[in-house]
Write an enzyme that holds these catalytic residues in place. Structure first.
Site, PDB file in Angstrom:
ATOM      1  N   LEU A 234       0.755  -1.205   0.083  1.00  0.00           N
ATOM      2  CA  LEU A 234      -0.141  -0.039  -0.115  1.00  0.00           C
ATOM      3  C   LEU A 234       0.799   1.356   0.085  1.00  0.00           C
ATOM      4  CD1 LEU A 234      -2.752   1.412   0.078  1.00  0.00           C
ATOM      5  CD2 LEU A 234      -2.757   1.088   2.593  1.00  0.00           C
ATOM      6  N   HIS A 235       0.518   2.154  -0.911  1.00  0.00           N
ATOM      7  CA  HIS A 235       1.453   3.246  -1.058  1.00  0.00           C
ATOM      8  C   HIS A 235       0.520   4.564  -1.972  1.00  0.00           C
ATOM      9  CE1 HIS A 235       2.464   1.413  -4.743  1.00  0.00           C
ATOM     10  NE2 HIS A 235       2.850   2.428  -5.242  1.00  0.00           N
ATOM     11  N   PHE A 236       0.734   5.683  -1.801  1.00  0.00           N
ATOM     12  CA  PHE A 236       0.361   6.717  -2.450  1.00  0.00           C
ATOM     13  C   PHE A 236       1.465   7.542  -2.926  1.00  0.00           C
ATOM     14  CE2 PHE A 236      -2.867   5.965   0.464  1.00  0.00           C
ATOM     15  CZ  PHE A 236      -4.104   6.101  -0.122  1.00  0.00           C
TER      16      PHE A 236
END
Length: 435
Positions: A234-236
């Site tokens: 999970l990453h932005f």
């Protein structure tokens, strides 16, 4: 036997440790973000205020704190030689036209890498610890922890223990293959090893980062698997670009909502006269209101295997949601060789109008027509988009008024933001989205 849809593409290298991820190691031997090193480490800490800025001089000074620190730390990593190339030397121009697409020539982002096979027909995939993930990143690539201060003030500490004792810490790290100045990664709860899927808590954190940034030129983006995310952790992403994105200038049509739906203050519009169909969520009585509505929409998309991209703009007050299908069309052989030869992967930044081009000929010949032609292949068909929109509304607890009833009740139709007159180009549309 299950048939898999895959495409071959050059993976983006976001960390200097990515290419060594599959090599066996006896012990750690370095400061990483894994369980072996991070809990006992000290890292810089940025603690953001509980309530977003309201626009006063004091608030402006506090939001400038994040801008100054993030860019100062980012430039420090550039001085140390941690990036794969100097993105500030990449040629950039605004393409003449109604929307002002931004073109960048970035020839260094895909060099010396072999194409890798990626599965594109499964938006949700289990986390695989054997593959590269952000726990394998060295701590020198981390700018700071990003945590809620719990109060009305933001502050920064140059050296702090991992303070999130009840959960894994959030960290902001550099993207070593940057698209633009200040390109970073927001990695929520890094030690929890969350797969690439949005949940309300992580999406609220992304909105809080945008709000704390306090600049309309600082945006966050998200790509799901199947929509050109290549790392299932999970990453932005976030970076600064000091011009408006074309999608931010595009016309919108406000969708009338029931009175009960309006209580949370969130409004929803539909993009019109833009090559990629999408929804625009704005407002909310609180950031949590906006985060809840948008994350519920995203959860429906990922649970129902619809790839999507998200752009967070206007200091966290405006969110663009794009269901898309380019990778599936590519896997099915439905994308022209002309477009494939550009090697452009239309993820959130490209869909928003920042076209990262890998060949000089494409950069020199870039036009609004060529940008529109590529992005039109990304979009769902009108029929499929309306079907998906109806499911999204149901999942997000939104009830749409019939527009004729709305006009009869107040004498006016739904409002629209129309800053520019755009004539759609004659591009064929259509998209297959597998169930």
């Amino acid at each position: 036997m299950e048939m898999k849809l895959t495409i071959r593409r050059v993976p983006t290298v976001v960390s200097n440790y990515q290419e060594d991820a599959d090599k066996p190691r006896a012990g750690c031997g370095r400061n990483c973000l894994g369980d072996c090193c991070l809990p006992a480490s000290k890292l810089p800490l940025y603690a953001f205020k509980l309530t977003p800025a309201k626009g006063s001089q004091e608030d402006a000074a506090s939001t400038k704190l994040l801008v100054d620190i993030l860019l100062s730390e980012w430039e420090d990593r550039m001085t140390r030689g941690l990036f794969r190339y100097d993105v500030t030397a990449c040629e950039t121009k605004v393409i003449p036209g109604n929307l002002g697409f931004v073109a960048q020539l970035n020839e260094g982002r895909h060099l010396k890498k072999r194409p890798t096979e990626f599965r594109v027909d499964r938006v949700l995939q289990p986390f695989d610890p054997a593959k590269f993930n952000f726990t394998k990143v060295g701590q020198e690539e981390v700018l700071f922890q990003f945590e809620n201060s719990g109060g009305d003030d933001s502050y920064f500490l140059n050296n702090a223990p991992i303070i999130a004792v009840d959960r894994a810490p959030n960290v902001i790290a550099i993207n070593v293959s940057p698209i633009e100045y200040g390109h970073v990664l927001l990695i929520p709860r890094v030690l929890d090893r969350l797969p690439q899927r949005i949940d309300p808590e992580s999406f609220l954190l992304a909105l809080q980062m945008a709000a704390e940034g306090g600049s309309p030129y600082f945006r966050l983006g998200y790509n799901s698997l199947g929509a050109f995310a290549t790392i299932n952790h999970l990453h932005f992403q976030a970076y600064y670009l000091s011009v408006p994105f074309p999608v931010e200038k595009a016309a919108t049509h406000k969708i009338p909502l029931s009175e009960d739906t309006k209580k949370n203050g969130v409004t929803v519009s539909k993009l019109i006269n833009y090559p990629v169909r999408g929804l625009v969520f704005e407002g909310g009585n609180t950031l949590d209101d906006l985060a809840t509505v948008v994350s519920n929409a995203c959860i429906w998309l990922q649970d129902n295997n619809v790839p999507y991209n998200v752009l967070i703009s206007d200091c966290g007050k405006r969110v663009f949601l794009f269901p898309q299908c380019y990778a599936e069309k590519q896997a099915l052989g439905e994308v022209s060789q002309e477009l494939l030869d550009t090697q452009v992967n239309p993820a959130v930044w490209e869909i928003s109008g920042h076209m990262v081009l890998k060949r000089r000929m494409d950069y020199e010949e870039a036009s609004e027509t060529s940008a529109w032609k590529l992005l039109a292949e990304v979009s769902l068909s009108e029929e499929r988009f309306e079907e998906v929109k109806a499911y999204i509304f149901s999942a997000a607890g939104l009830v749409q008024y019939d527009e004729e009833e709305e006009e009869a009740s107040d004498g006016e139709g739904p409002t629209a933001y129309v800053p520019v007159k755009v004539t759609p180009l004659p591009i064929a549309e259509g998209c297959l989205v597998l169930p």
